[in-house]
Design a protein around this motif. Structure first.
Motif, PDB file in Angstrom:
ATOM      1  N   PRO A   8       0.807  -1.218   0.000  1.00 36.58           N
ATOM      2  CA  PRO A   8       0.000   0.000   0.000  1.00 36.58           C
ATOM      3  C   PRO A   8       0.842   1.271   0.000  1.00 36.58           C
ATOM      4  CG  PRO A   8      -0.059  -1.072   2.148  1.00 36.58           C
ATOM      5  CD  PRO A   8       0.625  -2.015   1.223  1.00 36.58           C
ATOM      6  N   ASP A   9       2.064   1.199   0.491  1.00 36.08           N
ATOM      7  CA  ASP A   9       2.954   2.364   0.533  1.00 36.08           C
ATOM      8  C   ASP A   9       4.352   1.906   0.124  1.00 36.08           C
ATOM      9  OD1 ASP A   9       4.353   4.647   0.988  1.00 36.08           O
ATOM     10  OD2 ASP A   9       3.821   4.845   3.105  1.00 36.08           O
ATOM     11  N   PRO A  10       4.620   1.774  -1.194  1.00 38.37           N
ATOM     12  CA  PRO A  10       5.896   1.230  -1.654  1.00 38.37           C
ATOM     13  C   PRO A  10       7.114   1.971  -1.132  1.00 38.37           C
ATOM     14  CG  PRO A  10       4.324   1.350  -3.462  1.00 38.37           C
ATOM     15  CD  PRO A  10       3.702   2.074  -2.299  1.00 38.37           C
ATOM     16  N   ALA A  11       6.980   3.259  -0.868  1.00 37.19           N
ATOM     17  CA  ALA A  11       8.131   4.032  -0.383  1.00 37.19           C
ATOM     18  C   ALA A  11       8.590   3.560   0.983  1.00 37.19           C
ATOM     19  CB  ALA A  11       7.776   5.520  -0.341  1.00 37.19           C
ATOM     20  N   ARG A  12       7.694   2.904   1.734  1.00 34.76           N
ATOM     21  CA  ARG A  12       8.074   2.392   3.055  1.00 34.76           C
ATOM     22  C   ARG A  12       8.149   0.863   3.048  1.00 34.76           C
ATOM     23  NH1 ARG A  12       5.020   3.210   7.460  1.00 34.76           N
ATOM     24  NH2 ARG A  12       3.101   3.331   6.226  1.00 34.76           N
ATOM     25  N   ALA A  13       8.317   0.269   1.876  1.00 33.78           N
ATOM     26  CA  ALA A  13       8.542  -1.172   1.761  1.00 33.78           C
ATOM     27  C   ALA A  13      10.012  -1.381   1.404  1.00 33.78           C
ATOM     28  CB  ALA A  13       7.632  -1.780   0.700  1.00 33.78           C
ATOM     29  N   GLU A  36      10.693 -18.737 -10.272  1.00 31.01           N
ATOM     30  CA  GLU A  36      11.092 -17.465 -10.851  1.00 31.01           C
ATOM     31  C   GLU A  36      11.997 -16.659  -9.938  1.00 31.01           C
ATOM     32  OE1 GLU A  36       7.628 -15.294 -12.028  1.00 31.01           O
ATOM     33  OE2 GLU A  36       6.685 -17.037 -12.971  1.00 31.01           O
ATOM     34  N   LEU A  37      12.323 -17.195  -8.769  1.00 29.00           N
ATOM     35  CA  LEU A  37      13.144 -16.452  -7.825  1.00 29.00           C
ATOM     36  C   LEU A  37      14.548 -16.239  -8.369  1.00 29.00           C
ATOM     37  CD1 LEU A  37      12.262 -17.927  -4.322  1.00 29.00           C
ATOM     38  CD2 LEU A  37      11.930 -15.582  -5.094  1.00 29.00           C
ATOM     39  N   THR A  38      15.033 -15.012  -8.265  1.00 26.26           N
ATOM     40  CA  THR A  38      16.419 -14.697  -8.575  1.00 26.26           C
ATOM     41  C   THR A  38      16.973 -13.894  -7.415  1.00 26.26           C
ATOM     42  OG1 THR A  38      15.950 -12.578  -9.645  1.00 26.26           O
ATOM     43  CG2 THR A  38      15.822 -14.566 -11.029  1.00 26.26           C
ATOM     44  N   GLY A  39      18.257 -13.658  -7.425  1.00 26.22           N
ATOM     45  CA  GLY A  39      18.852 -12.877  -6.344  1.00 26.22           C
ATOM     46  C   GLY A  39      18.243 -11.498  -6.222  1.00 26.22           C
ATOM     47  N   GLU A  40      17.780 -10.931  -7.358  1.00 23.04           N
ATOM     48  CA  GLU A  40      17.235  -9.582  -7.325  1.00 23.04           C
ATOM     49  C   GLU A  40      15.807  -9.568  -6.803  1.00 23.04           C
ATOM     50  OE1 GLU A  40      16.341  -5.827 -10.352  1.00 23.04           O
ATOM     51  OE2 GLU A  40      17.506  -7.561 -11.026  1.00 23.04           O
ATOM     52  N   ASN A  41      14.920 -10.320  -7.437  1.00 22.75           N
ATOM     53  CA  ASN A  41      13.526 -10.253  -7.005  1.00 22.75           C
ATOM     54  C   ASN A  41      13.285 -11.011  -5.716  1.00 22.75           C
ATOM     55  OD1 ASN A  41      13.135 -13.023  -7.636  1.00 22.75           O
ATOM     56  ND2 ASN A  41      12.505 -12.528  -9.733  1.00 22.75           N
ATOM     57  N   GLY A  42      14.192 -11.950  -5.353  1.00 30.47           N
ATOM     58  CA  GLY A  42      14.027 -12.682  -4.105  1.00 30.47           C
ATOM     59  C   GLY A  42      14.287 -11.833  -2.885  1.00 30.47           C
ATOM     60  N   ASN A  43      14.986 -10.709  -3.056  1.00 31.54           N
ATOM     61  CA  ASN A  43      15.291  -9.836  -1.924  1.00 31.54           C
ATOM     62  C   ASN A  43      14.540  -8.509  -1.996  1.00 31.54           C
ATOM     63  OD1 ASN A  43      17.082 -11.641  -0.799  1.00 31.54           O
ATOM     64  ND2 ASN A  43      18.843 -10.827  -1.888  1.00 31.54           N
ATOM     65  N   ASP A  44      13.492  -8.455  -2.761  1.00 32.98           N
ATOM     66  CA  ASP A  44      12.747  -7.213  -2.961  1.00 32.98           C
ATOM     67  C   ASP A  44      11.641  -7.106  -1.913  1.00 32.98           C
ATOM     68  OD1 ASP A  44      11.363  -5.024  -3.785  1.00 32.98           O
ATOM     69  OD2 ASP A  44      11.026  -5.706  -5.846  1.00 32.98           O
ATOM     70  N   PRO A  45      11.736  -6.184  -0.936  1.00 32.87           N
ATOM     71  CA  PRO A  45      10.708  -6.055   0.099  1.00 32.87           C
ATOM     72  C   PRO A  45       9.322  -5.733  -0.455  1.00 32.87           C
ATOM     73  CG  PRO A  45      12.703  -4.867   0.723  1.00 32.87           C
ATOM     74  CD  PRO A  45      12.864  -5.266  -0.714  1.00 32.87           C
ATOM     75  N   GLN A  46       9.260  -5.215  -1.691  1.00 37.61           N
ATOM     76  CA  GLN A  46       7.965  -4.895  -2.264  1.00 37.61           C
ATOM     77  C   GLN A  46       7.277  -6.125  -2.858  1.00 37.61           C
ATOM     78  OE1 GLN A  46       7.867  -1.445  -4.804  1.00 37.61           O
ATOM     79  NE2 GLN A  46       9.351  -0.331  -3.556  1.00 37.61           N
ATOM     80  N   ARG A  47       7.991  -7.256  -2.864  1.00 40.03           N
ATOM     81  CA  ARG A  47       7.413  -8.464  -3.454  1.00 40.03           C
ATOM     82  C   ARG A  47       7.292  -9.581  -2.421  1.00 40.03           C
ATOM     83  NH1 ARG A  47       9.873  -9.463  -9.390  1.00 40.03           N
ATOM     84  NH2 ARG A  47       7.919 -10.625  -9.511  1.00 40.03           N
ATOM     85  N   VAL A  62       5.488   1.649  10.637  1.00 33.99           N
ATOM     86  CA  VAL A  62       6.848   1.588  10.097  1.00 33.99           C
ATOM     87  C   VAL A  62       6.953   0.820   8.783  1.00 33.99           C
ATOM     88  CG1 VAL A  62       7.896   1.808  12.376  1.00 33.99           C
ATOM     89  CG2 VAL A  62       7.380  -0.476  11.474  1.00 33.99           C
ATOM     90  N   TRP A  63       5.965   0.005   8.463  1.00 32.02           N
ATOM     91  CA  TRP A  63       6.055  -0.893   7.311  1.00 32.02           C
ATOM     92  C   TRP A  63       4.959  -0.597   6.307  1.00 32.02           C
ATOM     93  CZ3 TRP A  63       8.864  -3.832   4.410  1.00 32.02           C
ATOM     94  CH2 TRP A  63       8.315  -4.852   3.629  1.00 32.02           C
ATOM     95  N   GLY A  64       5.352  -0.315   5.046  1.00 30.10           N
ATOM     96  CA  GLY A  64       4.385   0.007   4.009  1.00 30.10           C
ATOM     97  C   GLY A  64       4.155  -1.096   3.014  1.00 30.10           C
ATOM     98  N   GLY A  65       4.763  -2.261   3.216  1.00 26.57           N
ATOM     99  CA  GLY A  65       4.584  -3.377   2.303  1.00 26.57           C
ATOM    100  C   GLY A  65       3.383  -4.224   2.660  1.00 26.57           C
ATOM    101  N   SER A  66       3.217  -5.319   1.943  1.00 25.87           N
ATOM    102  CA  SER A  66       2.117  -6.243   2.220  1.00 25.87           C
ATOM    103  C   SER A  66       2.288  -6.818   3.621  1.00 25.87           C
ATOM    104  CB  SER A  66       2.102  -7.366   1.182  1.00 25.87           C
ATOM    105  OG  SER A  66       1.898  -6.838  -0.114  1.00 25.87           O
TER     106      SER A  66
END
Length: 307
Positions: free
Chosen positions: A163-168, A199-210, A231-235
């Protein structure tokens, strides 16, 4: 934060540890509680290997056997990583090193085998010749990792989107961990990836927005959710737990002196403490239910009944 946390539990306190009786390390973390076991000996050779106290049939064990200058052959499910290795377990009767491949250093001989025999008076007696096995052989968890880290909340309208990607961010994730761990009734914190495992890779596997950040508590779910949203804007999914981290650690401490205990592992996902013993019985499980409450301790046996 360790950037390899994909699909890993973020347990802030001691619940992520295991108390081990004897040398070595415990096996993989425990599975979720299973259904009630039918109380007939033939039906008890299931996931937890519990038997009736009167069971006098044979067992199968996939484990190490070690003999040192100080003690004869003994059956071990974990060994200290030393040379020669060390371990402690039930005596093995009828053992013949000349019949199996083995390693030997400084008077200590050991190997990994599949054994069939009976168990009585704290000793395992062979009824068939032992078979050599790879060290990694043996029963493993029957519960997929994806189930263990699954999110219990229903997806919101539109799916799991922050809901708030800037805080994810990773910083926000660390802050959320601190908030959850310091909250009343804290039970556990873990991550559920929204990226398919294939589909996990080093990049998308560490993405707090995912990811979906999961927290569980025995206190008010809405209060913890509101605190985390500061404090947390992610899912986010906040769910109820049957027992807090403090509850599980107290149970684990009380189990340290259980006879034939191999290890205890608190499982914050299931709200239980897994207790592994050499030979486990239904009567022991009932006694644990009476002492700690039904479901607080999940007993399992390393010896698998086969009769």
């Amino acid at each position: 934060m360790d950037r390899s946390w994909r699909r890993a539990a973020l347990i802030a306190g001691g619940v992520g540890t295991a108390a081990v009786a004897g040398c070595g390390s415990p096996s993989a973390a425990a599975d979720a509680p299973s259904a009630a076991v039918v109380e007939t000996p033939a039906a008890l050779a299931g996931e937890r290997n519990l038997v009736a106290e009167a069971y006098d049939g044979r067992y199968r064990a996939v484990a190490s056997v070690l003999e040192s200058p100080a003690r004869g052959p003994q059956l071990c499910w974990s060994m200290a990583e030393s040379l020669p290795p060390q371990c402690g377990g039930p005596d093995v009767r009828g053992w013949d090193w000349s019949a199996v491949p083995a390693e030997s250093v400084a008077g200590t001989t050991w190997g990994h085998y599949e054994l069939v025999g009976t168990f009585a008076d704290g000793a395992f007696t062979l009824t068939e010749p032992a078979l050599a096995r790879d060290p990694g052989a043996g029963p493993g968890s029957t519960r997929p990792e994806e189930d263990r880290f699954a999110t219990p909340c229903a997806p919101p309208a539109g799916g799991w989107m922050p809901p708030d990607p800037a805080r994810a961010t990773e910083g926000a994730l660390r802050a959320a961990q601190e908030v959850a761990a310091g909250s009343p009734g804290y039970a556990g914190l873990w991550i559920d990836q929204r990226v398919p495992a294939a589909e996990l890779t080093g990049e998308n596997g560490n993405d707090p927005q995912r990811i979906v950040l999961n927290a569980s508590t025995t206190a008010d779910v809405r209060e913890l959710e509101a605190a985390l949203r500061q404090v947390w804007g992610g899912s986010l999914c906040v769910s109820s737990a049957p027992r807090s981290e403090a509850d599980l650690l107290a149970v684990q401490e009380a189990l340290r002196d259980v006879p034939e205990a191999l290890y205890t592992v608190p499982d914050p996902f299931a709200g239980t403490v897994d207790l592994a013993v050499v030979r486990g019985t239904l009567e022991q499980q009932r006694a644990l239910d009476e002492q700690f409450g039904a479901g607080a301790v999940r007993l399992s046996s390393q010896l698998e009944p086969i009769d």
